[in-house]
Design an enzyme around this catalytic site. Structure first.
Site, PDB file in Angstrom:
ATOM      1  N   CYS B  84      -0.483  -2.218  -3.118  1.00  0.00           N
ATOM      2  CA  CYS B  84      -1.133  -3.018  -2.066  1.00  0.00           C
ATOM      3  C   CYS B  84      -0.174  -3.369  -0.938  1.00  0.00           C
ATOM      4  CB  CYS B  84      -1.728  -4.277  -2.662  1.00  0.00           C
ATOM      5  SG  CYS B  84      -2.654  -3.946  -4.162  1.00  0.00           S
ATOM      6  N   HIS B 333     -10.029  -6.031   1.326  1.00  0.00           N
ATOM      7  CA  HIS B 333      -8.720  -5.521   0.917  1.00  0.00           C
ATOM      8  C   HIS B 333      -8.759  -4.014   0.657  1.00  0.00           C
ATOM      9  CE1 HIS B 333      -4.840  -5.194  -0.807  1.00  0.00           C
ATOM     10  NE2 HIS B 333      -5.093  -5.559  -2.035  1.00  0.00           N
TER      11      HIS B 333
END
Lengths: 138, 388
Positions: B84, B333
């Site tokens: 991420c 996200h």
């Protein structure tokens, strides 16, 4: 689609097993947990590593005999990865032994919500004829 | 002495469940506003593609595909992967290449396409960022790693879950005002607190979204900046850090060691302190992650992050506005796009171009991006300075 297969230590063991790791799995069948110890500097690892994190020397497997631990942290998995979806909810716990070594496994016999600091006991579970895994009991 | 590097332009796709687009179309959507500002392909020396998880698409050689699709087929490109934190890892790579003099003008594109598989499959793919030998077999999903941190934090600091829910309420409050957000709707504290459990103690509203989207920025070397903009945003400080692979090996679960390490390095390079920061984009992949970020970044003492939440100091008019674009929770996200999207948001805020006055942060001189990969194995922190 993700691969549908029963999860076991060293997922995709057909692809990922080494002689060193295989020995760990074989000892589990005898209800023994093996840690590893660096043949050069003596550092211990649980779960075991074949190579020392500090000096990259070879490690040897040694029986790990502690059984009583304390719950360091936990999660109750309600929505899991596809491969374990049929097993939810399940509880994953990090247990800390008096030596400071830690191990991560499921707690399988909870009747009430877990609490950080509660005592845990390391135990074994036979998955099928050939495979044994480790788990926590409260 | 390395050259200074500035962010001179940015673009952002709509985030969401984008069944009308795949990675290539999403990237075009992010680059188009940059192109329209006059930064055409011929002005770009090279690209970095931030694309964290090709297992979602099956497409290999992603940076070649994207470069070709955007008309950059004859420009050097590469792909970066750091879970991420891929977005800021890509920015770090581009920064290094520009500061060293290798290139003058680079396009950094971040993208992820995550919604063409089920949520269970997406959870499966992300769980494989845990240790495949020792963690994955126990079904420790991505939210489960953060739930392990939350259980420990709740126990050590006697934290009520409502504090975590207040963070989600704030995220949704701002996401509702962001036209690019995946889930632009307000939620009540009651809804957030009583939502369906995902990985207890975390529930649905403690978790970020599985999102498709792309974002892009252009980085330029100091001596060329004037050709591109009179409103540059300088990279003032960069810090990177790392943490143990297995979560059981962390000395503490109430802090992310790599984030503290990265913050220290970024503040040192920038010559700034936490108090100097006017706004932050932090990696709220889970509500607990935002709370821990306040402490790792020095906005609050360990265990005291809740005071920022309870006093609403994290709102756009508060002491330290955080994620006033909706954050990973409400904006969404898309793994590889996230770090770039955070950077884009700081550029917009500095330029006074937030979509609505009700989320415009006043007079941003210094903005901070905190981007965390997996459960903290990779952390990059950028401090940006308004250059106009």
């Amino acid at each position: 689609m993700a691969e549908q297969k029963e999860l076991y230590l060293g997922y995709a063991t057909d692809k990922a097993v080494t002689p060193f790791f295989d020995k760990f799995l074989r000892e589990l069948e005898n209800e023994k947990i093996m840690k590893s110890k660096c043949t050069s500097c003596g550092t211990e690892y649980l779960p075991p590593r074949q190579h020392c994190q500090k000096c990259l020397s070879e490690c040897e497997l040694e029986e790990f005999t502690e059984r009583e631990a304390k719950l360091y942290s936990y999660v109750i998995v309600d929505f899991g990865p596809e491969s374990l979806a049929s097993k939810t909810p399940y509880v994953v716990a990090i247990g800390e032994f008096p030596s400071g070594l830690r191990l991560t496994a499921h707690i399988t016999n909870l009747m009430a919500p877990p609490e950080v600091g509660m005592p845990l006991k390391l135990a074994f579970e036979k998955i099928d004829e050939k495979r044994v895994t480790y788990k926590w009991l409260v | 002495m390395a050259r200074r590097v500035a962010v001179v332009a940015g673009g952002h796709s709509k985030f969401g469940k984008r069944l009308d687009a795949t990675v290539r179309e999403l990237c075009a959507e992010a680059y188009k506003p940059i192109y329209d500002e006059g930064i055409t392909q011929d002005r770009i020396d090279a690209t970095v593609l931030s694309y964290a998880a090709s297992q979602f698409t099956g497409q290999g050689a992603g940076s070649a595909l994207i470069a070709d699709y955007l008309g950059l087929q004859n420009k050097p490109h590469l792909r970066v992967e750091s879970a991420c934190a891929t977005g800021t890892a890509s920015l770090r790579a581009a920064y290094g290449m520009i500061a060293s003099g290798l290139y003058d003008v680079m396009l950094v594109l971040g993208v992820e396409q995550m919604n063409r598989v089920s949520s269970a499959t997406a959870t499966e793919y992300m769980a494989r960022a845990g240790d495949m030998r020792w963690e994955y077999p126990f079904g420790i999903s991505f939210p489960a790693f953060y739930a392990l941190m939350a259980s420990r934090y709740i126990s050590e600091y006697n934290l009520p879950h409502e504090v975590l829910s207040m963070i989600s309420v704030k995220s949704h409050h701002y996401g509702a005002q962001n036209p690019k957000a995946h889930l632009p709707k307000e939620v009540s504290l009651e809804e957030a607190h009583n939502a369906v459990p995902i990985c207890r103690p975390l529930n649905l509203y403690d978790c970020s979204l599985i999102t498709d989207g792309a974002a892009a920025v252009v980085l330029v070397a100091e001596e060329r900046v004037k050709e591109f903009t009179d409103r540059p945003m300088w990279i003032k400080g960069i810090g990177a850090g790392a943490s143990q692979m297995m979560i059981q090996d962390r000395p503490s679960l109430t802090s992310i060691p790599g984030a503290k390490q990265a913050a220290k390095a970024a503040y040192e390079m920038a010559g700034l302190k936490p108090n100097d920061i006017n706004m932050a984009e932090v990696h709220d992949c889970f509500s607990i992650a935002e709370l821990i970020a306040y402490e790792d970044l020095g906005f609050a003492e360990p265990g005291k992050g809740r005071e920022i939440v309870e006093n609403k100091e994290n709102y756009h008019d508060g002491r330290i506005p955080v994620n006033c674009d909706g954050g990973l929770k409400s904006k969404g996200h898309p793994l590889g796009a996230t770090g770039i999207s955070m950077t884009y948001e700081i550029l917009k805020q500095m330029r006074g171009e937030a979509d609505k006055p009700s989320r415009q942060i006043k007079d941003v001189q210094y903005g901070l991006v905190h981007n965390v990969g997996q459960s903290g194995q990779f952390v990059n922190i950028f401090i940006y300075e308004r250059g106009f």
